[in-house]
Design a protein around this motif. Structure first.
Motif, PDB file in Angstrom:
ATOM      1  N   ASN A 102      38.044  45.620  59.139  1.00 48.35           N
ATOM      2  CA  ASN A 102      38.860  46.413  58.323  1.00 48.35           C
ATOM      3  C   ASN A 102      38.166  46.415  56.909  1.00 48.35           C
ATOM      4  OD1 ASN A 102      41.562  46.518  59.833  1.00 48.35           O
ATOM      5  ND2 ASN A 102      41.221  44.317  59.900  1.00 48.35           N
ATOM      6  N   PHE A 103      38.590  47.317  56.015  1.00 48.79           N
ATOM      7  CA  PHE A 103      38.325  47.444  54.651  1.00 48.79           C
ATOM      8  C   PHE A 103      39.067  47.065  53.837  1.00 48.79           C
ATOM      9  CE2 PHE A 103      37.752  49.631  50.704  1.00 48.79           C
ATOM     10  CZ  PHE A 103      36.592  49.465  50.469  1.00 48.79           C
ATOM     11  N   THR A 104      38.392  45.817  52.985  1.00 51.80           N
ATOM     12  CA  THR A 104      39.400  45.038  52.179  1.00 51.80           C
ATOM     13  C   THR A 104      39.188  45.311  50.928  1.00 51.80           C
ATOM     14  OG1 THR A 104      37.869  43.251  52.162  1.00 51.80           O
ATOM     15  CG2 THR A 104      39.385  43.284  53.842  1.00 51.80           C
ATOM     16  N   LEU A 105      40.294  45.633  50.123  1.00 52.62           N
ATOM     17  CA  LEU A 105      40.041  45.596  48.519  1.00 52.62           C
ATOM     18  C   LEU A 105      39.465  44.552  47.860  1.00 52.62           C
ATOM     19  CD1 LEU A 105      43.418  47.668  47.740  1.00 52.62           C
ATOM     20  CD2 LEU A 105      41.048  48.508  47.887  1.00 52.62           C
ATOM     21  N   ARG A 106      39.511  43.395  48.257  1.00 49.17           N
ATOM     22  CA  ARG A 106      39.160  42.153  47.953  1.00 49.17           C
ATOM     23  C   ARG A 106      37.625  42.106  47.751  1.00 49.17           C
ATOM     24  NH1 ARG A 106      41.163  36.845  50.565  1.00 49.17           N
ATOM     25  NH2 ARG A 106      39.761  37.856  52.142  1.00 49.17           N
ATOM     26  N   GLN A 107      36.949  42.475  49.004  1.00 51.16           N
ATOM     27  CA  GLN A 107      35.708  42.458  48.971  1.00 51.16           C
ATOM     28  C   GLN A 107      35.081  43.676  48.822  1.00 51.16           C
ATOM     29  OE1 GLN A 107      34.575  40.636  52.535  1.00 51.16           O
ATOM     30  NE2 GLN A 107      35.866  38.860  52.372  1.00 51.16           N
ATOM     31  N   MET A 108      35.714  44.822  48.847  1.00 47.19           N
ATOM     32  CA  MET A 108      35.374  46.247  48.473  1.00 47.19           C
ATOM     33  C   MET A 108      34.263  46.674  49.820  1.00 47.19           C
ATOM     34  SD  MET A 108      36.987  47.649  46.357  1.00 47.19           S
ATOM     35  CE  MET A 108      36.155  49.232  46.133  1.00 47.19           C
ATOM     36  N   ASP A 109      34.542  46.250  50.918  1.00 48.76           N
ATOM     37  CA  ASP A 109      33.530  46.335  52.000  1.00 48.76           C
ATOM     38  C   ASP A 109      34.326  46.067  53.318  1.00 48.76           C
ATOM     39  OD1 ASP A 109      31.172  46.793  53.409  1.00 48.76           O
ATOM     40  OD2 ASP A 109      30.176  44.814  52.764  1.00 48.76           O
ATOM     41  N   VAL A 110      33.893  46.276  54.517  1.00 46.60           N
ATOM     42  CA  VAL A 110      34.331  46.246  55.790  1.00 46.60           C
ATOM     43  C   VAL A 110      33.998  44.944  56.240  1.00 46.60           C
ATOM     44  CG1 VAL A 110      34.341  46.859  58.167  1.00 46.60           C
ATOM     45  CG2 VAL A 110      33.949  48.585  56.263  1.00 46.60           C
ATOM     46  N   SER A 111      35.017  44.198  56.771  1.00 45.70           N
ATOM     47  CA  SER A 111      34.864  42.767  57.020  1.00 45.70           C
ATOM     48  C   SER A 111      35.919  42.354  58.149  1.00 45.70           C
ATOM     49  CB  SER A 111      35.048  41.726  55.860  1.00 45.70           C
ATOM     50  OG  SER A 111      36.396  42.023  55.246  1.00 45.70           O
ATOM     51  N   CYS A 112      35.882  41.551  58.682  1.00 46.38           N
ATOM     52  CA  CYS A 112      36.827  40.798  59.886  1.00 46.38           C
ATOM     53  C   CYS A 112      37.273  39.414  59.483  1.00 46.38           C
ATOM     54  CB  CYS A 112      35.982  40.827  61.107  1.00 46.38           C
ATOM     55  SG  CYS A 112      34.478  40.345  61.165  1.00 46.38           S
ATOM     56  N   ASP A 113      38.212  39.379  58.218  1.00 42.42           N
ATOM     57  CA  ASP A 113      38.537  38.287  57.886  1.00 42.42           C
ATOM     58  C   ASP A 113      39.336  37.429  58.907  1.00 42.42           C
ATOM     59  OD1 ASP A 113      37.184  38.896  55.427  1.00 42.42           O
ATOM     60  OD2 ASP A 113      39.252  39.444  54.609  1.00 42.42           O
ATOM     61  N   ALA A 114      40.218  37.835  59.534  1.00 46.61           N
ATOM     62  CA  ALA A 114      40.900  37.067  60.354  1.00 46.61           C
ATOM     63  C   ALA A 114      40.220  36.372  61.622  1.00 46.61           C
ATOM     64  CB  ALA A 114      42.097  38.043  61.205  1.00 46.61           C
ATOM     65  N   TYR A 115      39.115  37.113  62.108  1.00 46.41           N
ATOM     66  CA  TYR A 115      38.380  36.822  62.870  1.00 46.41           C
ATOM     67  C   TYR A 115      37.222  35.437  62.442  1.00 46.41           C
ATOM     68  CZ  TYR A 115      34.062  36.512  66.250  1.00 46.41           C
ATOM     69  OH  TYR A 115      33.145  35.973  66.860  1.00 46.41           O
ATOM     70  N   ASN A 116      36.886  35.714  61.148  1.00 50.72           N
ATOM     71  CA  ASN A 116      36.102  34.525  60.623  1.00 50.72           C
ATOM     72  C   ASN A 116      37.020  33.454  60.142  1.00 50.72           C
ATOM     73  OD1 ASN A 116      33.927  36.291  60.479  1.00 50.72           O
ATOM     74  ND2 ASN A 116      34.493  37.057  58.222  1.00 50.72           N
ATOM     75  N   HIS A 117      38.229  33.547  60.038  1.00 46.26           N
ATOM     76  CA  HIS A 117      39.105  32.319  59.926  1.00 46.26           C
ATOM     77  C   HIS A 117      39.139  31.788  61.362  1.00 46.26           C
ATOM     78  CE1 HIS A 117      41.792  29.921  57.670  1.00 46.26           C
ATOM     79  NE2 HIS A 117      42.700  30.070  58.743  1.00 46.26           N
ATOM     80  N   PHE A 118      39.556  32.304  62.348  1.00 45.24           N
ATOM     81  CA  PHE A 118      39.689  31.851  63.583  1.00 45.24           C
ATOM     82  C   PHE A 118      38.506  31.118  64.058  1.00 45.24           C
ATOM     83  CE2 PHE A 118      38.178  32.715  67.806  1.00 45.24           C
ATOM     84  CZ  PHE A 118      39.298  31.855  68.565  1.00 45.24           C
ATOM     85  N   LYS A 119      37.112  31.756  63.788  1.00 42.17           N
ATOM     86  CA  LYS A 119      35.873  30.821  64.101  1.00 42.17           C
ATOM     87  C   LYS A 119      35.926  29.640  63.140  1.00 42.17           C
ATOM     88  CE  LYS A 119      32.573  31.711  66.022  1.00 42.17           C
ATOM     89  NZ  LYS A 119      31.783  32.705  65.789  1.00 42.17           N
TER      90      LYS A 119
END
Length: 393
Positions: A310-327
């Motif tokens: 997803n594109f996030t305004l916090r990072q101004m880039d495409v990331s997968c925050d939910a997956y990273n938190h899961f890992k």
């Protein structure tokens, strides 16, 4: 602009878009006014896939022969046939006759159906159960919604559930006769598939409307479950609570015997696509820890997840925050040392056979967590520990 709040954040599962020739009919409205659809998921073996491919090849060959015939070229003949022309010299095209001519009426008459809100308890008393009785042993019927707010995503069907179902069907000896707990079961697809192999499956989630939908799906597929000798029990389990709700007044709550059963006999925990919110992911892993510490023996956990970008305004880039938190939570669980339970974590290659029709994309993953614990608790314990040593993130 420090914070942005989206008031309407409906999300849509695209599983139904990849079901070829599927017909999704809206059957009713649930208690909150959301339209409910019913989809059929056919379990296809490798032999069935080959047969389907052969039928498709024969159909394509017939179509090719039809095109050749229309162009004036028959197989086995080298001569060309002049195309048929009408009186004005225009090409005369012969149309395929309709299979169901409507006679003098050019359009079939369809009577509208007015949908009403319904509750599962009222549906149980309906005399018309032909839909459930006609369910084939290799087809799962699932009632679900298409687009929901984020808090109701469990009412949809996601690819993670289909991936986990494929893995279950590919390991019949592993799950045969087992007692299984599913966390975040949603509409119950994975639990129903598991019940064709396991002895008993506790399909757990939270929310009256969602649990009623899940119970409805279990009823729709009772023929498949009963023929396999399995059982699905839909029960409420809130990850934010520290114990099992055993209030006998509330429907779909636990009995003392059921809590003792999972403590003594449960050997598997499964979960499909439940890690999409950091707070819920933390609660999910705390629930895993508490359950494993109550089990009388080692437990194996299978978690499927789709890595979403997803594109996030916090990072101004495409990331997968939910997956990273899961890992990150997986890593914390693996490194956890509390003198009672240790965990091993490994990713399962998604090379097993595909039994259900969906798009198995590369971002679908399956993780295996094994708890190695000593029998420190007995079936007399009916609540989970109030605290856990998992780090808070």
């Amino acid at each position: 602009m420090n914070q942005i709040i989206f008031q309407h954040d409906n999300v849509l599962s695209d599983v139904h878009m990849f079901l070829p020739n599927a017909c999704h009919l809206m059957t009713r409205l649930n208690n909150v006014g959301q339209p409910v659809f019913i989809s059929h998921f056919k379990i296809v073996s490798e032999a069935g896939k080959l047969e389907s491919n052969d039928e498709g090849t024969r159909e394509n060959s017939d179509n090719e022969r039809l095109i050749l015939a229309q162009n004036g070229k028959e197989e086995g003949s080298e001569r060309n046939v002049e195309p048929a022309l009408d009186e004005d010299g225009d090409l005369n095209v012969t149309h395929r006759p309709r299979s169901n001519p409507a006679g003098d009426c050019s359009r079939e008459v369809i009577c509208p159906v007015i949908l009403k809100q319904s509750h599962y308890s009222s549906l149980q008393n309906e005399e018309n159960t032909d839909e459930a009785d006609e369910c084939l042993t290799n087809t799962v019927q699932i009632e679900h919604t298409m687009a929901t707010p984020l808090e109701d995503v469990g009412k949809q069907v996601w690819r993670g559930a289909l991936l986990l179902s494929d893995f279950i069907l590919s390991q019949p000896l592993m799950f045969k006769g087992a007692t299984v707990v599913e966390l975040g079961g949603g509409g119950g697809l994975t639990s129903i598939i598991m019940a064709t192999l396991a002895k008993r499956v506790y399909c757990t989630d939270v929310g009256e409307d969602l649990l009623n939908m899940c119970q409805r799906n279990v009823t729709l597929n009772r023929q498949m479950i009963e023929l396999a000798g399995g059982e699905v029990r839909v029960r409420q389990l809130d990850w934010l609570q520290s114990d099992f709700c055993k209030d006998t007044v509330v429907e779909l709550n636990w009995t003392e015997e059921e809590v003792a059963d999972i403590h003594d006999n449960a050997s598997f925990i499964i979960a499909a696509d439940v890690c999409y919110d950091d707070e819920l992911t933390d609660a999910f892993f705390r629930t895993l820890y508490r359950l494993c510490n109550n089990f009388a023996h080692a437990c194996t956990i299978f978690i499927s997840i789709e890595k979403r970008f997803n594109f996030t305004l916090r990072q101004m880039d495409v990331s997968c925050d939910a997956y990273n938190h899961f890992k990150q939570c997986l890593s914390q669980l693996k490194d956890l040392v509390d003198g009672q339970c240790s965990y091993t974590v490994e990713q399962v290659p998604c090379t097993f056979q595909q039994f259900l029709q969906y798009e198995r994309i590369d971002h679908l993953e399956l993780w295996k967590v094994t708890s190695n614990s000593q029998p420190i608790l007995t079936s007399t314990v009916t609540t989970v520990p109030d605290s856990d040593p998992l780090p808070k993130t």
